[in-house]
Scaffold this motif. Structure first.
Motif, mmCIF file in Angstrom:
data_model
loop_
_atom_site.group_PDB
_atom_site.id
_atom_site.type_symbol
_atom_site.label_atom_id
_atom_site.label_comp_id
_atom_site.label_asym_id
_atom_site.label_seq_id
_atom_site.Cartn_x
_atom_site.Cartn_y
_atom_site.Cartn_z
ATOM 1 N N GLN A 33 -0.140 -3.486 3.676
ATOM 2 C CA GLN A 33 -1.245 -2.523 3.620
ATOM 3 C C GLN A 33 -0.738 -1.150 3.236
ATOM 4 O O GLN A 33 -1.437 -0.382 2.565
ATOM 5 C CB GLN A 33 -1.980 -2.474 4.963
ATOM 6 N N GLY A 34 0.474 -0.825 3.649
ATOM 7 C CA GLY A 34 1.067 0.453 3.255
ATOM 8 C C GLY A 34 1.242 0.542 1.743
ATOM 9 O O GLY A 34 1.018 1.604 1.143
ATOM 10 N N GLN A 35 1.641 -0.555 1.111
ATOM 11 C CA GLN A 35 1.764 -0.562 -0.342
ATOM 12 C C GLN A 35 0.396 -0.456 -1.011
ATOM 13 O O GLN A 35 0.240 0.216 -2.040
ATOM 14 C CB GLN A 35 2.480 -1.832 -0.804
ATOM 15 N N ALA A 36 -0.618 -1.108 -0.424
ATOM 16 C CA ALA A 36 -1.978 -0.957 -0.952
ATOM 17 C C ALA A 36 -2.417 0.498 -0.868
ATOM 18 O O ALA A 36 -2.998 1.045 -1.818
ATOM 19 C CB ALA A 36 -2.939 -1.856 -0.173
ATOM 20 N N ASN A 37 -2.133 1.145 0.267
ATOM 21 C CA ASN A 37 -2.447 2.572 0.411
ATOM 22 C C ASN A 37 -1.779 3.382 -0.698
ATOM 23 O O ASN A 37 -2.387 4.273 -1.305
ATOM 24 C CB ASN A 37 -1.961 3.089 1.766
ATOM 25 N N HIS A 38 -0.509 3.068 -0.944
ATOM 26 C CA HIS A 38 0.243 3.839 -1.940
ATOM 27 C C HIS A 38 -0.382 3.712 -3.328
ATOM 28 O O HIS A 38 -0.647 4.720 -3.999
ATOM 29 C CB HIS A 38 1.694 3.367 -1.987
ATOM 30 N N PHE A 39 -0.619 2.487 -3.763
ATOM 31 C CA PHE A 39 -1.111 2.284 -5.124
ATOM 32 C C PHE A 39 -2.551 2.755 -5.302
ATOM 33 O O PHE A 39 -2.926 3.205 -6.389
ATOM 34 C CB PHE A 39 -0.978 0.810 -5.511
ATOM 35 N N ILE A 40 -3.355 2.667 -4.236
ATOM 36 C CA ILE A 40 -4.759 3.057 -4.352
ATOM 37 C C ILE A 40 -4.966 4.550 -4.151
ATOM 38 O O ILE A 40 -5.750 5.183 -4.864
ATOM 39 C CB ILE A 40 -5.615 2.258 -3.342
ATOM 40 N N ILE A 41 -4.242 5.139 -3.193
ATOM 41 C CA ILE A 41 -4.514 6.520 -2.795
ATOM 42 C C ILE A 41 -3.510 7.520 -3.366
ATOM 43 O O ILE A 41 -3.890 8.584 -3.862
ATOM 44 C CB ILE A 41 -4.534 6.637 -1.250
ATOM 45 N N TYR A 42 -2.222 7.175 -3.302
ATOM 46 C CA TYR A 42 -1.198 8.190 -3.529
ATOM 47 C C TYR A 42 -0.495 8.125 -4.881
ATOM 48 O O TYR A 42 0.056 9.137 -5.339
ATOM 49 C CB TYR A 42 -0.148 8.126 -2.424
ATOM 50 N N ALA A 43 -0.457 6.976 -5.523
ATOM 51 C CA ALA A 43 0.289 6.853 -6.778
ATOM 52 C C ALA A 43 -0.278 7.790 -7.839
ATOM 53 O O ALA A 43 -1.492 7.843 -8.049
ATOM 54 C CB ALA A 43 0.250 5.408 -7.269
ATOM 55 N N LYS A 44 0.595 8.525 -8.481
ATOM 56 C CA LYS A 44 0.155 9.462 -9.512
ATOM 57 C C LYS A 44 -0.398 8.716 -10.721
ATOM 58 O O LYS A 44 -1.270 9.214 -11.432
ATOM 59 C CB LYS A 44 1.312 10.372 -9.918
ATOM 60 N N GLU A 45 0.148 7.560 -10.972
ATOM 61 C CA GLU A 45 -0.323 6.733 -12.082
ATOM 62 C C GLU A 45 -0.940 5.465 -11.518
ATOM 63 O O GLU A 45 -0.317 4.775 -10.691
ATOM 64 C CB GLU A 45 0.834 6.371 -13.010
ATOM 65 N N LYS A 46 -2.158 5.155 -11.880
ATOM 66 C CA LYS A 46 -2.813 3.960 -11.391
ATOM 67 C C LYS A 46 -2.231 2.720 -12.069
ATOM 68 O O LYS A 46 -2.215 2.635 -13.303
ATOM 69 C CB LYS A 46 -4.322 4.030 -11.640
ATOM 70 N N VAL A 47 -1.759 1.798 -11.253
ATOM 71 C CA VAL A 47 -1.144 0.572 -11.750
ATOM 72 C C VAL A 47 -2.007 -0.599 -11.285
ATOM 73 O O VAL A 47 -1.919 -1.011 -10.125
ATOM 74 C CB VAL A 47 0.298 0.418 -11.233
ATOM 75 N N PRO A 48 -2.845 -1.143 -12.146
ATOM 76 C CA PRO A 48 -3.752 -2.207 -11.722
ATOM 77 C C PRO A 48 -3.042 -3.394 -11.069
ATOM 78 O O PRO A 48 -3.557 -3.967 -10.098
ATOM 79 C CB PRO A 48 -4.434 -2.616 -13.030
ATOM 80 N N TYR A 49 -1.882 -3.754 -11.592
ATOM 81 C CA TYR A 49 -1.146 -4.871 -11.001
ATOM 82 C C TYR A 49 -0.816 -4.598 -9.536
ATOM 83 O O TYR A 49 -1.017 -5.452 -8.665
ATOM 84 C CB TYR A 49 0.142 -5.133 -11.778
#
Length: 224
Positions: free
Chosen positions: A122-138
């Motif tokens: 879930q922490g990785q989901a948080n990162h990719f959805i909320i915090y990642a500067k570049e959205k990575v669909p994968y």
């Protein structure tokens, strides 16, 4: 015998909430020091001396006999902290089971499942959805789907327990297995997942939210 307050180093995150909520539920006195993880305060030398991994939460318990440091027993890692608090301060087993019982080890199983799978995924989901500067669909798809899979596992656990008349993850009471999961379940809405998509988990969440001390623990540290 009077106890000195436990020192809690924390931030308003799912892992931080795990410990503040459980401290409140146990009715223990504690002092809070807020660590601003956005400013990398957890990586400063003074904190890394307490916790080599440089992460919150961390506790210092001055009441521990024969503590290895002058401050007391220093612990990090939420699973270790929760189990320590239950073993040390829940002598009446209101939120734990006696060491050596089947329920004790089942609690440990689900506690480890939470800290090794639920939290990191879930922490990785948080990162990719909320915090990642570049959205990575994968990354978004992978970790969102795996987060949902894990909550499906919890739904299955509750479904099996329901057959024996239980509404808890283990036996007939809330344990550290429940409190560990609750900290992360509380933040599911941030990634647009509704825990009520799983009926038994939704009921579990709503009932646990009403437990004395839970709401107060979720306000630690207080929002600015």
């Amino acid at each position: 015998m009077s106890l000195s307050p436990i020192k809690l180093y924390t931030a308003p995150t799912p892992n931080g909430f795990k410990i503040s909520v459980f401290l409140e539920v146990l009715g223990l006195e504690y002092d809070t020091q807020v660590i601003d993880i956005s400013k990398n305060e957890s990586k400063e030398d003074w904190f890394v001396k307490l916790n080599p991994n440089g992460r919150i939460p961390t506790i210092v318990d001055p009441n521990f006999k024969n503590a290895p440091t002058e401050q007391g027993l220093v612990l990090s890692q939420t699973g270790a902290i929760l189990q320590y608090l239950a073993d040390t301060y829940d002598k009446e087993h209101k939120h734990s089971y006696p060491f050596g019982s089947a329920e004790y080890y089942k609690t440990l199983e689900y506690l480890i499942f939470q800290v090794s799978e639920n939290g990191p995924i879930q922490g990785q989901a948080n990162h990719f959805i909320i915090y990642a500067k570049e959205k990575v669909p994968y990354g978004v798809d992978r970790y969102t789907n795996d987060t949902k899979r894990i909550y499906g596992v919890y739904e299955d656990i509750l479904s099996r327990n329901k057959e024996n008349g239980s509404k808890f993850l283990v036996g007939d009471r809330y344990t550290v297995a429940d409190f560990a999961l609750y900290g992360w379940a509380y933040r599911l809405a941030r990634i647009d997942i509704d825990i009520h998509d799983w009926p038994l988990l939704g009921q579990w969440f709503d009932q646990l939210s009403k437990l004395p001390g839970v709401e107060k623990g979720l306000q630690v540290p207080p929002s600015k």
